[in-house]
Design a protein around this motif. Structure first.
Motif, PDB file in Angstrom:
ATOM      1  N   UNK A  11       0.884  -1.523  -0.112  1.00  0.00           N
ATOM      2  CA  UNK A  11       0.152   0.371   0.236  1.00  0.00           C
ATOM      3  C   UNK A  11       0.797   1.271   0.078  1.00  0.00           C
ATOM      4  N   UNK A  12       0.345   2.506  -0.425  1.00  0.00           N
ATOM      5  CA  UNK A  12       0.597   2.833  -0.427  1.00  0.00           C
ATOM      6  C   UNK A  12       1.218   3.769   0.692  1.00  0.00           C
ATOM      7  N   UNK A  13       1.070   3.336   2.124  1.00  0.00           N
ATOM      8  CA  UNK A  13       2.251   4.018   3.316  1.00  0.00           C
ATOM      9  C   UNK A  13       2.509   2.714   4.031  1.00  0.00           C
ATOM     10  N   UNK A  14       2.991   1.521   2.799  1.00  0.00           N
ATOM     11  CA  UNK A  14       4.126   0.724   2.862  1.00  0.00           C
ATOM     12  C   UNK A  14       3.643  -0.317   3.747  1.00  0.00           C
ATOM     13  N   UNK A  15       2.375  -0.300   4.078  1.00  0.00           N
ATOM     14  CA  UNK A  15       1.151  -1.590   4.593  1.00  0.00           C
ATOM     15  C   UNK A  15       1.529  -2.610   3.773  1.00  0.00           C
ATOM     16  N   UNK A  68       0.727 -16.728   6.564  1.00  0.00           N
ATOM     17  CA  UNK A  68       1.798 -15.647   6.444  1.00  0.00           C
ATOM     18  C   UNK A  68       1.527 -14.371   6.501  1.00  0.00           C
ATOM     19  N   UNK A  69      -0.161 -14.145   6.990  1.00  0.00           N
ATOM     20  CA  UNK A  69      -0.738 -13.200   7.506  1.00  0.00           C
ATOM     21  C   UNK A  69      -0.240 -13.087   8.782  1.00  0.00           C
ATOM     22  N   UNK A  70       0.218 -13.958   9.098  1.00  0.00           N
ATOM     23  CA  UNK A  70       0.654 -13.886  10.649  1.00  0.00           C
ATOM     24  C   UNK A  70       2.468 -13.278  10.590  1.00  0.00           C
ATOM     25  N   UNK A  71       3.082 -13.523   9.686  1.00  0.00           N
ATOM     26  CA  UNK A  71       4.489 -13.149   9.408  1.00  0.00           C
ATOM     27  C   UNK A  71       4.407 -11.330   9.901  1.00  0.00           C
ATOM     28  N   UNK A  72       6.181 -11.548  10.071  1.00  0.00           N
ATOM     29  CA  UNK A  72       5.772  -9.665  10.229  1.00  0.00           C
ATOM     30  C   UNK A  72       6.369  -9.526   9.067  1.00  0.00           C
ATOM     31  N   UNK A  73       6.588  -7.221   8.641  1.00  0.00           N
ATOM     32  CA  UNK A  73       6.494  -7.541   7.493  1.00  0.00           C
ATOM     33  C   UNK A  73       7.462  -7.881   6.842  1.00  0.00           C
ATOM     34  N   UNK A  74       8.650  -7.683   7.171  1.00  0.00           N
ATOM     35  CA  UNK A  74      10.497  -8.305   6.183  1.00  0.00           C
ATOM     36  C   UNK A  74       9.750  -9.529   6.051  1.00  0.00           C
TER      37      UNK A  74
END
Length: 107
Positions: A11-15, A68-74
């Motif tokens: 997303x545009x906010x990097x989420x 993968x929803x539970x994974x960190x952003x990294x």
């Protein structure tokens, strides 16, 4: 045979948004156009598709999506970049009580 897709949008906010669909092109266009005002991505447009993986079995796709929803952003970014070495590093347990950090295992 039906194909199912697990996908990640940036997303545009990097989420990052993780979803599953049986029509990837349609679903990504819905996110981009703001089709559903109550969707997580609506206020975060524009969005960019950064990863997708296809499955022939809906249950496998659902399992992977939930995982993968539970994974960190990294971790999600490492997956999307195909950086499997980093994905493995980020998956390792770093808890001090983990077996590989016990005193007997450090010798």
């Amino acid at each position: 045979m039906k194909t199912y897709y697990v996908y990640i949008l940036k997303c545009k906010d990097d989420l990052l948004y993780v979803g599953m669909t049986n029509n990837l092109e349609r679903r990504v266009n819905e996110h981009k156009s703001g089709f559903n005002r109550s969707c997580f991505t609506y206020q975060r447009r524009p969005v960019e598709l950064i990863f997708h993986q296809d499955y022939n079995d809906a249950e496998q796709a659902i399992y992977f999506e939930k995982k993968i929803k539970k994974w960190s952003q990294k971790k999600k970014l490492a997956l999307s970049e195909g950086n499997f070495d980093m994905l493995q590093i980020l998956s390792e347990c770093r808890n001090a009580t983990h077996f590989k950090y016990k005193k007997n295992n450090l010798q």
